[in-house]
Design an enzyme around this catalytic site. Structure first.
Site, PDB file in Angstrom:
ATOM      1  N   ASP A  49       0.853  -1.191   0.000  1.00  0.00           N
ATOM      2  CA  ASP A  49       0.000   0.000   0.000  1.00  0.00           C
ATOM      3  C   ASP A  49       0.893   1.246   0.000  1.00  0.00           C
ATOM      4  O   ASP A  49       1.897   1.315   0.713  1.00  0.00           O
ATOM      5  CB  ASP A  49      -0.914   0.013   1.226  1.00  0.00           C
ATOM      6  CG  ASP A  49      -2.026   1.046   1.099  1.00  0.00           C
ATOM      7  OD1 ASP A  49      -3.192   0.654   0.968  1.00  0.00           O
ATOM      8  OD2 ASP A  49      -1.714   2.266   1.144  1.00  0.00           O
ATOM      9  N   ASN A  69     -13.092  -2.640   2.541  1.00  0.00           N
ATOM     10  CA  ASN A  69     -13.935  -1.458   2.700  1.00  0.00           C
ATOM     11  C   ASN A  69     -14.908  -1.409   1.526  1.00  0.00           C
ATOM     12  O   ASN A  69     -14.472  -1.473   0.369  1.00  0.00           O
ATOM     13  CB  ASN A  69     -13.083  -0.189   2.718  1.00  0.00           C
ATOM     14  CG  ASN A  69     -12.138  -0.146   3.907  1.00  0.00           C
ATOM     15  OD1 ASN A  69     -12.462  -0.621   4.989  1.00  0.00           O
ATOM     16  ND2 ASN A  69     -10.954   0.419   3.713  1.00  0.00           N
ATOM     17  N   VAL A  72     -10.807   3.653  -3.424  1.00  0.00           N
ATOM     18  CA  VAL A  72     -10.473   3.175  -4.774  1.00  0.00           C
ATOM     19  C   VAL A  72     -11.535   2.149  -5.171  1.00  0.00           C
ATOM     20  O   VAL A  72     -11.692   1.119  -4.499  1.00  0.00           O
ATOM     21  CB  VAL A  72      -9.059   2.554  -4.836  1.00  0.00           C
ATOM     22  CG1 VAL A  72      -8.786   1.994  -6.235  1.00  0.00           C
ATOM     23  CG2 VAL A  72      -8.000   3.575  -4.452  1.00  0.00           C
ATOM     24  N   HIS A  80     -10.694  -4.585  -3.431  1.00  0.00           N
ATOM     25  CA  HIS A  80      -9.382  -4.995  -2.922  1.00  0.00           C
ATOM     26  C   HIS A  80      -9.493  -5.287  -1.438  1.00  0.00           C
ATOM     27  O   HIS A  80     -10.401  -4.795  -0.768  1.00  0.00           O
ATOM     28  CB  HIS A  80      -8.337  -3.900  -3.174  1.00  0.00           C
ATOM     29  CG  HIS A  80      -8.739  -2.570  -2.609  1.00  0.00           C
ATOM     30  ND1 HIS A  80      -9.623  -1.735  -3.260  1.00  0.00           N
ATOM     31  CD2 HIS A  80      -8.410  -1.942  -1.448  1.00  0.00           C
ATOM     32  CE1 HIS A  80      -9.808  -0.642  -2.523  1.00  0.00           C
ATOM     33  NE2 HIS A  80      -9.092  -0.748  -1.417  1.00  0.00           N
ATOM     34  N   HIS A 133      -7.274  -5.380   2.239  1.00  0.00           N
ATOM     35  CA  HIS A 133      -6.080  -4.920   2.942  1.00  0.00           C
ATOM     36  C   HIS A 133      -5.591  -6.048   3.859  1.00  0.00           C
ATOM     37  O   HIS A 133      -6.387  -6.615   4.612  1.00  0.00           O
ATOM     38  CB  HIS A 133      -6.398  -3.718   3.835  1.00  0.00           C
ATOM     39  CG  HIS A 133      -6.925  -2.520   3.096  1.00  0.00           C
ATOM     40  ND1 HIS A 133      -6.150  -1.403   2.862  1.00  0.00           N
ATOM     41  CD2 HIS A 133      -8.138  -2.258   2.557  1.00  0.00           C
ATOM     42  CE1 HIS A 133      -6.883  -0.496   2.206  1.00  0.00           C
ATOM     43  NE2 HIS A 133      -8.087  -0.988   2.018  1.00  0.00           N
TER      44      HIS A 133
HETATM   45  P1  DGP Z   1      -9.650   1.840   0.305  1.00  0.00           P
HETATM   46  O1  DGP Z   1      -9.732   3.076   1.156  1.00  0.00           O
HETATM   47  O2  DGP Z   1     -10.115   0.592   1.018  1.00  0.00           O
HETATM   48  O3  DGP Z   1     -10.306   2.028  -1.026  1.00  0.00           O
HETATM   49  O4  DGP Z   1      -8.112   1.609   0.061  1.00  0.00           O
HETATM   50  C1  DGP Z   1      -7.388   2.175  -0.984  1.00  0.00           C
HETATM   51  C2  DGP Z   1      -5.944   1.988  -0.643  1.00  0.00           C
HETATM   52  O5  DGP Z   1      -5.199   2.088  -1.838  1.00  0.00           O
HETATM   53  C3  DGP Z   1      -5.382   3.031   0.315  1.00  0.00           C
HETATM   54  O6  DGP Z   1      -4.894   2.369   1.478  1.00  0.00           O
HETATM   55  C4  DGP Z   1      -4.257   3.697  -0.432  1.00  0.00           C
HETATM   56  C5  DGP Z   1      -3.986   2.747  -1.559  1.00  0.00           C
HETATM   57  N1  DGP Z   1      -3.597   3.350  -2.802  1.00  0.00           N
HETATM   58  C6  DGP Z   1      -4.246   4.340  -3.468  1.00  0.00           C
HETATM   59  N2  DGP Z   1      -3.608   4.630  -4.615  1.00  0.00           N
HETATM   60  C7  DGP Z   1      -2.548   3.792  -4.688  1.00  0.00           C
HETATM   61  C8  DGP Z   1      -1.504   3.612  -5.641  1.00  0.00           C
HETATM   62  O7  DGP Z   1      -1.428   4.269  -6.684  1.00  0.00           O
HETATM   63  N3  DGP Z   1      -0.571   2.666  -5.372  1.00  0.00           N
HETATM   64  C9  DGP Z   1      -0.645   1.885  -4.236  1.00  0.00           C
HETATM   65  N4  DGP Z   1       0.327   0.980  -4.059  1.00  0.00           N
HETATM   66  N5  DGP Z   1      -1.609   2.023  -3.317  1.00  0.00           N
HETATM   67  C10 DGP Z   1      -2.542   2.972  -3.541  1.00  0.00           C
END
Ligand code: DGP
Length: 117
Positions: free
Chosen positions: A33, A90, A99, A103, A105
């Protein structure tokens, strides 16, 4: 497989956006992340673009199972399985989703509080 041009995770899956990949197979990838909330914070991302968990149906049973088996293996590889970890999904805005490509976590390396914020 369906890809969404404006989806960050589809772009990562395609290799068009950089990410630190720690695992991949035919159904999913796992990446670090970008804003880690724990010493271990991985995202397990199905390759198929589904916006939220509400898009799951019975055809996704195997995919969902693969996610949890990947989480288990990744936790073992990271050496956090015994101490403990958390797998979080989430769903939609009030659920904390930012996003909109489904996905999971995998969080570990610190004590997890309950209830979550
Ligand atoms: P959520 O809030 O559950 O939709 O989690 C989205 C997660 O994605 C958040 O913890 C940050 C991560 N994230 C957002 N953009 C990027 C990215 O471009 N690269 C990576 N590796 N993680 C990202």
């Amino acid at each position: 497989m369906t890809r969404m041009r404006d989806c960050i995770f589809c772009r990562i899956i395609e290799g068009n956006l950089p990410a630190s990949r720690v695992y991949e197979d035919e159904t999913l990838i796992a990446i670090e992340d970008v804003h880690p909330q724990a010493p271990t914070h991985l995202l397990i991302i199905p390759r198929q673009h589904l916006a939220t968990a509400q898009d799951f149906d019975s055809s996704h049973r195997q995919l969902i199972g693969s996610v949890f088996l990947a989480a288990k293996r990744l936790a073992e590889e990271r050496g956090v399985a015994e101490q403990g970890y958390r797998v979080v999904l989430n769903c939609n805005r009030a659920g904390g989703q930012t996003v909109f490509h489904v996905h999971f976590h995998l969080l570990a390396g610190r004590p997890m509080r309950w209830p979550p914020g």
